[in-house]
Design an enzyme around this catalytic site. Structure first.
Site, mmCIF file in Angstrom:
data_model
loop_
_atom_site.group_PDB
_atom_site.id
_atom_site.type_symbol
_atom_site.label_atom_id
_atom_site.label_comp_id
_atom_site.label_asym_id
_atom_site.label_seq_id
_atom_site.Cartn_x
_atom_site.Cartn_y
_atom_site.Cartn_z
ATOM 1 C CB VAL A 70 14.443 59.062 38.291
ATOM 2 C CG1 VAL A 70 13.784 57.890 37.534
ATOM 3 C CG2 VAL A 70 15.274 58.413 39.582
ATOM 4 C CB CYS A 128 8.745 66.040 38.382
ATOM 5 S SG CYS A 128 10.268 65.056 38.040
HETATM 6 C C1 LIG Z 1 14.269 58.699 43.500
HETATM 7 C C2 LIG Z 1 13.143 59.478 43.962
HETATM 8 C C3 LIG Z 1 12.193 59.328 42.637
HETATM 9 C C4 LIG Z 1 11.202 60.491 42.852
HETATM 10 N N1 LIG Z 1 9.856 60.408 42.098
HETATM 11 C C5 LIG Z 1 8.948 61.114 42.158
HETATM 12 C C6 LIG Z 1 7.937 60.991 41.359
HETATM 13 O O1 LIG Z 1 7.750 60.281 40.417
HETATM 14 N N2 LIG Z 1 6.564 61.872 41.577
HETATM 15 C C7 LIG Z 1 6.974 62.739 42.675
HETATM 16 O O2 LIG Z 1 5.493 63.337 43.019
HETATM 17 N N3 LIG Z 1 7.617 62.791 43.875
HETATM 18 C C8 LIG Z 1 8.681 61.883 43.241
HETATM 19 N N4 LIG Z 1 9.811 61.952 44.304
HETATM 20 C C9 LIG Z 1 9.655 62.694 45.528
HETATM 21 C C10 LIG Z 1 9.101 62.075 46.587
HETATM 22 O O3 LIG Z 1 7.949 61.472 46.504
HETATM 23 C C11 LIG Z 1 9.296 62.849 47.896
HETATM 24 O O4 LIG Z 1 8.263 64.164 47.519
HETATM 25 C C12 LIG Z 1 10.633 63.370 48.350
HETATM 26 O O5 LIG Z 1 11.545 62.394 48.252
HETATM 27 C C13 LIG Z 1 10.659 64.080 49.911
HETATM 28 O O6 LIG Z 1 10.386 62.722 50.797
HETATM 29 P P1 LIG Z 1 11.700 61.954 51.277
HETATM 30 O O7 LIG Z 1 12.664 62.826 51.828
HETATM 31 O O8 LIG Z 1 11.040 61.110 52.397
HETATM 32 O O9 LIG Z 1 12.004 61.137 50.097
HETATM 33 C C14 LIG Z 1 11.026 61.027 44.066
HETATM 34 C C15 LIG Z 1 11.844 61.061 45.064
HETATM 35 C C16 LIG Z 1 13.256 60.335 44.928
HETATM 36 C C17 LIG Z 1 14.057 60.248 45.948
#
Ligand SMILES: Cc1cc2nc3c(=O)[nH]c(=O)nc-3n(C[C@H](O)[C@H](O)[C@H](O)COP(=O)(O)O)c2cc1C
Ligand SMILES: Cc1cc2nc3c(=O)[nH]c(=O)nc-3n(C[C@H](O)[C@H](O)[C@H](O)COP(=O)(O)OP(=O)(O)OC[C@H]3O[C@@H](n4cnc5c(N)ncnc54)[C@H](O)[C@@H]3O)c2cc1C
Ligand code: FES
Lengths: 301, 257
Positions: A70, A128
Site C-alpha cells: 500500500v 514499514c
Molecule cells: C494492507 C495492510 C496494511 C498495513 N499497514 C500498516 C501500517 O500502516 N502500519 C503498520 O505498522 N503496520 C501495517 N500493516 C501490518 C499489520 O499491522 C500487521 O503488523 C501485520 O499485517 C501482521 O498481522 P496480521 O497477519 O494479523 O495481518 C499492514 C498490513 C496490511 C495487510
C-alpha cells in the site's frame, strides 16, 4: 468473565486490538459490527503530510497469506485529528495512533502534535517495508530504533509503543534497544518482506515489486519472535501476525504477549476480532484462568 | 458474522463460464446495478481471500441473485464445484452502483468479456426510452446471455475478436461508428481497461454522461485496507481512489487510465 488487560498505561476491556493498516480508521468495519466490542484500534499508519501511496496492484495472494504494498496511503496527521478522532470517540475504544516518518524530525513533530490530541497511545512504525525512505531503515538496526525511540520519548506524553520489524537477524536486539530508549511497550511483528511473480508475464505481481507478507502464513515466525523478545525485555509485548481465532491468540499470550493485534484475517472474516476475544474467554474458562494476564508467558517449559 | 446464502441453481453457460443463483433476501433487497458481492471460495487457506463478483441479475420477488463468473484461477475454479443446496458465503452487496437513467433517456452499454454481467443487471433495471448494447467476446463459443440481452435491449451489437460471430474485431469499432451518428444521454462501460479507456475518452470529448466499472485486486472489499487503488483526477494532480468503496463505478471524467 472479565477479559480486561491493563499494561503500559493502556486499559483495554479485552486483549484484541485491530492491527494498523487493516482497519482504516474504523468507519468501514463499524457497518459490520459494534466497535465497542474491540479491545482497541491501531489506526492506519499516519505521516506528517498526506501520502498518495504506491501504484496498483498493491496486493498478491500467497499460500495462507497476502503480500501488500500500500505504501502508507493516508490523509496526514492533521486530517486524522480533525476528521477521524471525533468519529472514533463515539466508541468506548482506546485509540492507538500508528505513525511513520522519513526523518527523526518527522516522528518528533507527529509525536508532539499527537501528545496534545485526544488519543491513548502512539505506536512508532519503524518497520514499514513499503516506503523508500526512513521507516524500515530505522527499524532494521538497534541503533536506528534507539535513535528514533529516544528522540520521540522526549516529546511524547502518551504511552509509547514501538512496532518492530521481523526483517532482522535478531529481533531481541531491536526490542532491547526500544526498551532501553524509553519505549513503554513493543508490538510485533510487522510484515515480512516478500515477493510473488506472475510466471506467464514474467513480472512481479506487485507494481512495487516487493511487499509485506501477513496472514496465517507468518504466524509461527511471529510466535517465535514474541517468545524470544519476552525472554529479553521486561516491558509488555503486543503480539501479532496471522491470528485468525482465539486459539491463535492464546499462543501469542502464552509466548509472552499481554495483548494481541489482528489484521489480515478480518478481510476474510470481519467477525474475527469479536470471535478472537470470545475464543480467549472460552479457553480461560476451560482451563480455569481468571485473568488474561495470567496467560501471559504461562508457557510450561 | 454470517454472510451465508443458499445456492438455488448452478449452470454452465459456456466453456469456462458459470452461473450461480443465490437465495439471499439481504442481497436481493439492497442490491443496485453495478454492485458486487465478495465471495469465499474455500473455508481454508487455499484461495484465502474473498473474490469480488458482480451482481448480474436480481429477482426481488423470489429473493434470488445471479452471479456469473469465468473460471480463471484458484478461487473461481473452486467456485465451479459448488452445487445446488450448498451454502456460499457472500458479503454484500458492496460498492457503488451505476446512476440509473431517467424515463425519456436513451442509453448505451459497452461491455467486454466478464464485464458484460453487471451491464445486464443495469439494462434490466433501466426503464428508459431506448437501450443499445454493444458486447465484445473472444469468440462465438464465449458468447453468453445473448437472449437475456436481446430481450432487454432494443438493439444488440456483438463483436468477436476472431470474427466467428457478429462484427469482426473489437467492440469499440462498431460503438465508435454508432457514436458518430447517435447522441445517447448516457453510456455505461465495463470490461478490459483498453476498451473502457476508448469509450470513456470518446464520451468525455463529446460531453456525454459516461460511467465505467473498474476492476482491481482486493483485500477487504469494504475500503479498510486501501489495496484496490485506482488512479483518479484530483484538480491538477492525481489521487488513488479505492475500487471497492469509491467504485467500482466511477464517472469517466474522473479516471486516469
Ligand atoms: C494492507 C495492510 C496494511 C498495513 N499497514 C500498516 C501500517 O500502516 N502500519 C503498520 O505498522 N503496520 C501495517 N500493516 C501490518 C499489520 O499491522 C500487521 O503488523 C501485520 O499485517 C501482521 O498481522 P496480521 O497477519 O494479523 O495481518 C499492514 C498490513 C496490511 C495487510
Ligand atoms: C468489482 C469487481 C467485479 C468483478 N466481477 C466479476 C464477474 O462478474 N465475473 C467474473 O468472472 N469476474 C469478475 N471479477 C473478476 C474476478 O474477481 C477475478 O476473476 C477473480 O478474483 C479471479 O480469482 P481466481 O482465484 O480465479 O484467480 P487467481 O488468479 O488465482 O487469483 C489470485 C488473486 O488475484 C485476484 N485477481 C486475479 N485476477 C483479478 C482480476 N482481474 N480482478 C480482480 N482480482 C483479480 C484474486 O481475487 C485473487 O486475490 C470482478 C472483479 C472486480 C474487482
Ligand atoms: S479491498 Fe480493501 S480497500 Fe478496497
Amino acid at each position: 468473565m472479565n477479559l480486561s488487560v491493563n499494561f503500559a498505561g493502556l486499559k483495554l476491556k479485552n486483549p484484541v486490538i485491530a492491527a494498523s493498516g487493516t482497519f482504516g480508521f474504523g468507519r468501514e468495519f463499524s457497518n459490520f459490527f459494534d466497535l465497542n466490542r474491540l479491545g482497541g484500534i491501531s489506526v492506519k499508519g499516519l505521516t506528517l503530510e498526506p501520502r498518495k501511496g504506491n501504484p496498483p496492484p498493491r496486493i498478491a495472494e500467497t499460500p495462507g497469506g497476502i503480500l501488500n504494498s500500500v505504501g502508507l496511503q493516508n490523509p496526514g496527521v492533521h486530517a486524522f485529528i480533525r476528521e477521524e478522532i471525533p468519529f472514533l470517540r463515539q466508541f468506548d475504544l482506546p485509540i492507538i495512533v500508528n505513525i511513520a516518518g522519513n526523518t527523526p524530525e518527522d516522528y518528533c513533530a507527529m509525536a508532539e502534535i499527537l501528545s496534545e490530541a485526544d488519543i491513548d497511545a502512539i505506536e512508532l512504525n519503524v518497520s514499514c517495508p513499503n516506503v523508500k525512505k526512513g521507516c524500515l531503515l530505522f527499524g532494521s538496526t538497534p541503533e536506528g530504533v534507539s535513535e528514533i525511540t529516544a528522540v520521540v520519548r522526549k516529546v511524547c506524553k502518551k504511552p509509547l509503543i514501538v512496532k518492530l520489524t521481523p526483517n532482522v537477524t535478531d529481533i531481541t536486539q531491536t526490542a532491547k534497544a526500544a526498551e532501553a530508549s524509553g519505549a513503554d511497550c513493543v508490538s510485533l511483528i510487522n510484515t515480512l518482506l516478500g515477493m510473488a511473480i506472475d510466471i506467464e508475464k514474467r513480472k512481479p505481481i506487485l507494481a512495487n515489486t516487493m511487499g509485506g507478507l501477513s496472514g496465517p502464513a507468518v504466524k509461527p515466525v511471529a510466535v517465535r519472535m514474541v517468545y524470544q523478545v519476552s525472554k529479553e525485555v521486561k516491558i509488555p509485548i503486543i503480539g501479532m501476525g496471522g491470528i485468525s481465532n482465539g486459539e491463535d491468540a492464546v499462543e501469542f499470550l502464552l509466548a509472552g504477549a499481554s495483548a494481541v493485534m489482528v489484521g489480515t484475517a478480518g478481510f476474510v472474516n470481519p467477525g474475527v476480532w469479536v470471535e478472537t476475544a470470545e475464543g480467549i474467554e472460552a479457553y480461560m474458562k476451560k482451563h480455569g484462568f481468571g485473568k488474561v494476564s495470567e496467560l501471559t508467558g504461562a508457557l510450561q517449559e | 458474522m454470517n454472510f451465508d446464502t443458499i445456492i438455488r441453481k448452478t449452470e454452465k453457460l459456456s466453456e469456462g463460464i458459470y452461473l450461480i443463483r443465490l437465495h439471499s433476501a439481504r442481497i436481493a433487497s439492497k442490491a443496485v446495478p453495478g454492485q458486487f458481492v465478495n465471495v469465499r471460495c474455500s473455508d481454508g487457506l487455499n484461495a484465502y481471500l474473498r473474490r469480488p463478483i458482480s451482481i448480474c441479475r436480481v429477482d426481488r420477488k423470489n429473493n434470488t441473485v445471479d452471479i456469473v463468473f469465468m473460471n480463471r484461477g484458484k478461487g473461481t475454479n473452486l467456485l465451479c464445484s459448488f452445487a445446488q443446496g450448498d451454502t456460499l458465503d457472500a458479503m454484500g452487496p458492496l460498492g457503488n452502483g451505476f446512476t440509473l437513467p431517467k424515463e425519456k433517456e436513451r442509453i448505451a452499454v459497452v461491455g467486454g468479456g466478464i464485464g458484460v454481467f453487471p451491464l445486464l443487471y443495469l439494462l434490466e433495471e433501466s426503464h428508459c426510452a431506448c437501450k443499445t448494447a454493444f458486447l465484445g467476446f473472444r469468440t462465438k463459443e464465449a458468447i453468453v446471455l445473448q437472449d437475456a440481452f436481446h430481450r432487454t435491449a432494443q438493439k444488440l451489437v456483438i463483436a468477436t475478436d476472431d470474427g466467428s460471430y457478429g462484427t469482426n474485431g473489437l467492440i469499440t469499432a462498431p460503438f465508435m461508428a454508432w457514436l458518430e451518428a447517435e447522441r445517447p444521454d448516457r453510456v455505461y462501460s465495463c470490461g478490459p481497461a483498453p476498451m473502457m479507456k476508448i469509450v470513456a475518452r470518446a464520451c468525455v470529448q463529446k460531453g456525454i454522461f459516461c460511467e465505467v466499472s473498474m476492476e482491481q485486486r482486493m483485500g477487504c472489499g469494504i475500503g479498510a485496507c486501501l489495496v484496490c487503488a485506482c488512479k483518479v483526477q484530483d484538480g491538477d494532480d492525481y489521487q488513488y481512489a479505492h475500487v471497492c468503496k469509491d467504485g467500482p463505478v466511477f464517472p469517466a471524467e474522473r479516471l486516469i487510465f
